[in-house]
Design an enzyme around this catalytic site. Structure first.
Site, PDB file in Angstrom:
ATOM      1  N   ALA A 188      -3.834  32.915  70.338  1.00 33.05           N
ATOM      2  CA  ALA A 188      -3.879  34.535  69.831  1.00 33.05           C
ATOM      3  C   ALA A 188      -4.463  35.313  71.552  1.00 33.05           C
ATOM      4  O   ALA A 188      -3.621  36.645  71.667  1.00 33.05           O
ATOM      5  CB  ALA A 188      -5.442  35.178  68.999  1.00 33.05           C
TER       6      ALA A 188
ATOM      7  N   LYS B 144      -5.622  29.077  61.598  1.00 36.53           N
ATOM      8  CA  LYS B 144      -7.199  29.395  61.146  1.00 36.53           C
ATOM      9  C   LYS B 144      -7.430  30.421  61.947  1.00 36.53           C
ATOM     10  O   LYS B 144      -7.846  29.961  62.862  1.00 36.53           O
ATOM     11  CB  LYS B 144      -8.477  28.695  60.640  1.00 36.53           C
TER      12      LYS B 144
ATOM     13  N   GLY C 229      -8.740  26.122  68.806  1.00 38.71           N
ATOM     14  CA  GLY C 229      -7.136  26.245  69.611  1.00 38.71           C
ATOM     15  C   GLY C 229      -5.872  27.752  68.905  1.00 38.71           C
ATOM     16  O   GLY C 229      -5.474  28.853  69.790  1.00 38.71           O
ATOM     17  N   CYS C 230      -6.625  27.828  67.541  1.00 35.48           N
ATOM     18  CA  CYS C 230      -6.193  29.697  67.021  1.00 35.48           C
ATOM     19  C   CYS C 230      -6.484  30.541  68.305  1.00 35.48           C
ATOM     20  O   CYS C 230      -5.762  31.561  68.501  1.00 35.48           O
ATOM     21  CB  CYS C 230      -6.657  30.004  65.395  1.00 35.48           C
ATOM     22  N   THR C 231      -7.573  30.758  68.488  1.00 37.01           N
ATOM     23  CA  THR C 231      -7.702  31.696  69.666  1.00 37.01           C
ATOM     24  C   THR C 231      -7.642  31.660  70.424  1.00 37.01           C
ATOM     25  O   THR C 231      -6.736  32.572  71.587  1.00 37.01           O
ATOM     26  CB  THR C 231      -9.711  31.257  69.803  1.00 37.01           C
TER      27      THR C 231
END
Length: 158
Positions: A49, A39, A44-46
């Protein structure tokens, strides 16, 4: 059908944040980092990325493009890209068909609840469209560096 290292990677066409539909086969002749993440805008995804963002030039020098995939819609991807200055495309897999084709749409458990979602995973597809490396259940810390090392050592000479 499960994806298999050494076999042709599953083809796909998905809407991207640039307003176009992106297909895997349009990247023949380049290596592709295809990373699936749960998401936009989550911690974590930030981090993941931004780690890819910080190494984009290094990957580019190795004839490698980065494509991020999540179930988020294109509009959310656009906000994510704008907020964190991400220089690569994010693809919207809202019906999770591509995630299913790559075997990363899985049953997850969080705080006692079960639900279907993306298992953080990265796939490296070579310039001929063959899946050459996969990481499943990715831990974010040092992962991008590990992927870069793989491309550098295994694909640079090809």
């Amino acid at each position: 059908m499960m994806v298999e290292v050494g076999k042709e990677a599953p083809q796909f066409s998905l809407p991207a944040n640039n307003g176009q539909t992106v297909s895997l086969d349009s990247y023949k002749g380049k290596n592709v980092i295809l990373y699936f993440y749960p998401k936009d805008m989550t911690p974590g995804c930030t981090t993941q990325a931004c780690d890819f963002r910080d190494k984009t030039e290094d990957f580019s020098e190795l004839n490698t493009v980065i494509l991020g995939v999540s179930p988020d819609p294109v509009a959310r991807h656009e906000k994510f890209i704008e907020k964190y200055n991400l220089p690569f495309l994010l693809l919207a897999d809202e019906d999770h068909q591509v995630a299913e084709a790559y075997g990363v749409w899985t049953l997850k458990k969080n705080f006692g609840k079960e639900y279907m979602g993306i298992e953080r995973s990265t796939f490296i597809i070579d310039k001929d469209g063959v899946l050459v490396k996969e990481w499943r259940k990715v831990k974010v810390k040092d992962h991008v560096e590990e992927a870069l090392s793989y491309v550098r050592s295994e694909l640079e000479s090809n």
